[in-house]
Write a protein that holds these residues in place. Structure first.
Motif, PDB file in Angstrom:
ATOM      1  N   VAL A  62       0.873  -1.133  -0.195  1.00 27.65           N
ATOM      2  CA  VAL A  62      -0.078   0.144   0.078  1.00 27.65           C
ATOM      3  C   VAL A  62       0.721   1.038   0.117  1.00 27.65           C
ATOM      4  O   VAL A  62       1.872   1.375   0.743  1.00 27.65           O
ATOM      5  CB  VAL A  62      -0.859   0.039   1.227  1.00 27.65           C
ATOM      6  N   THR A  63       0.525   2.233  -0.771  1.00 29.45           N
ATOM      7  CA  THR A  63       1.196   3.565  -0.818  1.00 29.45           C
ATOM      8  C   THR A  63       0.445   4.627  -0.634  1.00 29.45           C
ATOM      9  O   THR A  63      -0.447   4.727  -1.478  1.00 29.45           O
ATOM     10  CB  THR A  63       1.834   3.397  -2.296  1.00 29.45           C
ATOM     11  N   LEU A  91      -7.376  12.499   0.188  1.00 35.08           N
ATOM     12  CA  LEU A  91      -6.041  11.431   0.544  1.00 35.08           C
ATOM     13  C   LEU A  91      -6.048  10.322  -0.415  1.00 35.08           C
ATOM     14  O   LEU A  91      -6.842   9.506  -0.632  1.00 35.08           O
ATOM     15  CB  LEU A  91      -6.234  10.985   2.058  1.00 35.08           C
ATOM     16  N   ARG A  92      -4.688  10.128  -1.110  1.00 32.46           N
ATOM     17  CA  ARG A  92      -4.541   9.414  -2.018  1.00 32.46           C
ATOM     18  C   ARG A  92      -3.862   7.975  -1.477  1.00 32.46           C
ATOM     19  O   ARG A  92      -3.156   7.790  -0.571  1.00 32.46           O
ATOM     20  CB  ARG A  92      -3.533  10.054  -3.083  1.00 32.46           C
ATOM     21  N   CYS A  93      -4.316   6.859  -2.083  1.00 31.96           N
ATOM     22  CA  CYS A  93      -4.004   5.474  -1.680  1.00 31.96           C
ATOM     23  C   CYS A  93      -3.860   4.823  -2.847  1.00 31.96           C
ATOM     24  O   CYS A  93      -4.744   4.716  -3.796  1.00 31.96           O
ATOM     25  CB  CYS A  93      -4.822   4.904  -0.612  1.00 31.96           C
ATOM     26  N   ASN A  94      -2.723   4.085  -3.149  1.00 28.36           N
ATOM     27  CA  ASN A  94      -2.596   3.270  -4.199  1.00 28.36           C
ATOM     28  C   ASN A  94      -2.149   1.856  -3.686  1.00 28.36           C
ATOM     29  O   ASN A  94      -1.284   1.777  -2.638  1.00 28.36           O
ATOM     30  CB  ASN A  94      -1.645   3.594  -5.208  1.00 28.36           C
ATOM     31  N   TYR A  95      -2.606   0.756  -4.402  1.00 28.75           N
ATOM     32  CA  TYR A  95      -2.073  -0.669  -3.708  1.00 28.75           C
ATOM     33  C   TYR A  95      -1.729  -1.358  -4.857  1.00 28.75           C
ATOM     34  O   TYR A  95      -1.753  -1.249  -5.997  1.00 28.75           O
ATOM     35  CB  TYR A  95      -3.314  -1.079  -3.109  1.00 28.75           C
ATOM     36  N   SER A  96      -0.847  -2.344  -4.670  1.00 35.37           N
ATOM     37  CA  SER A  96      -0.457  -3.382  -5.622  1.00 35.37           C
ATOM     38  C   SER A  96      -0.731  -4.904  -5.022  1.00 35.37           C
ATOM     39  O   SER A  96      -0.596  -5.066  -3.903  1.00 35.37           O
ATOM     40  CB  SER A  96       1.032  -3.257  -6.078  1.00 35.37           C
ATOM     41  N   SER A  97      -1.373  -5.491  -5.906  1.00 38.56           N
ATOM     42  CA  SER A  97      -1.595  -7.072  -5.504  1.00 38.56           C
ATOM     43  C   SER A  97      -1.808  -7.630  -6.834  1.00 38.56           C
ATOM     44  O   SER A  97      -2.517  -7.374  -7.792  1.00 38.56           O
ATOM     45  CB  SER A  97      -2.770  -7.172  -4.547  1.00 38.56           C
ATOM     46  N   SER A  98      -1.478  -9.099  -6.647  1.00 44.78           N
ATOM     47  CA  SER A  98      -1.811  -9.963  -7.928  1.00 44.78           C
ATOM     48  C   SER A  98      -3.080 -10.418  -7.776  1.00 44.78           C
ATOM     49  O   SER A  98      -3.537 -11.193  -8.834  1.00 44.78           O
ATOM     50  CB  SER A  98      -0.748 -10.888  -8.053  1.00 44.78           C
TER      51      SER A  98
END
Lengths: 114, 115
Positions: free
Chosen positions: A4-5, A21-28
């Protein structure tokens, strides 16, 4: 593994102004997404969650967030902030399916200026 | 009504003096967690119990131990606190296998100071 970024460590905003408020995530794999709020010297309180269904979710205190799968984002918004919204906000993700641990972002401090 | 209760809210201990933090819950959740949160950082998971099964995170120091005598209570023991252990300690609970989808409910935290 998921991550989570939260792009902004601090966000100052004037009272009654809108905020994002920004949130980016990475997941396969697919995930569940959460926003928690933490007031000074308090635990974390669940603000809102996305599990499935409508991508626009509404939470407590007038906050809402939109899940965008293509951009892997889950930004938190409020159209008009109040002094009492001054707090730290954590974005969090859990892998869907089964029992999984939470991954938190590093948090964004929202400072509402009178 | 508070559902996850942590006692005490503030704890002061001396360097090297064992300390115990407590957490109780009225939710009847089968999973309980302990997190350490240092200033301006995200909560860091120390360990969790799934029912009676203890699950330690790989990087949790041996100085930290936990006990869960029953469903409602969970304790965090710090055997020999160092200055670097001063932090907020958060307890959380969740339930598995329901529509709640592992949502975690947090207590208000215990702020530990080490002198």
């Amino acid at each position: 593994a998921q991550s989570v970024t939260q792009l902004d460590s601090q966000v100052p905003v004037f009272e009654e102004a809108p905020v994002e408020l920004r949130c980016n995530y990475s997941s396969s794999v697919s995930v569940y997404l959460f926003w928690y709020v933490q007031y000074p010297n308090q635990g974390l309180q669940l603000l809102l969650k996305y599990l499935s269904g409508s991508t626009l979710v509404k939470g407590i205190n007038g906050f809402e967030a939109e899940f965008n799968k293509s951009q892997t984002s889950f930004h938190l918004r409020k159209p008009s902030v109040h002094i009492s919204d001054t707090a730290e906000y954590f974005c969090a993700v859990i892998l869907s399916g089964g029992y999984q641990k939470v991954t938190f972002g590093i948090g964004t401090k929202l400072q509402v200026i009178p | 009504d508070a559902m996850v209760i942590q006692n005490p809210r503030y704890q002061v201990t001396q360097f090297g003096k064992p300390v115990t933090l407590s957490c109780s819950q009225t939710l009847n959740h089968n999973v309980m967690y302990w997190y350490q949160q240092k200033s301006s950082q995200a909560p860091k998971l120390l360990f969790h119990y799934y029912d009676k099964d203890f699950n330690n995170e790989a990087d949790t120091p041996d100085n930290f131990q936990s006990r869960r005598p029953n469903t409602s209570f969970c304790f965090l023991d710090i055997r020999s606190p160092g200055l670097g252990d001063a932090a907020m300690y958060l307890c959380a609970t969740s339930t598995y296998g329901t529509l709640a989808k592992n949502i975690q409910y947090f207590g208000a935290g215990t702020r530990l100071s080490v002198l």
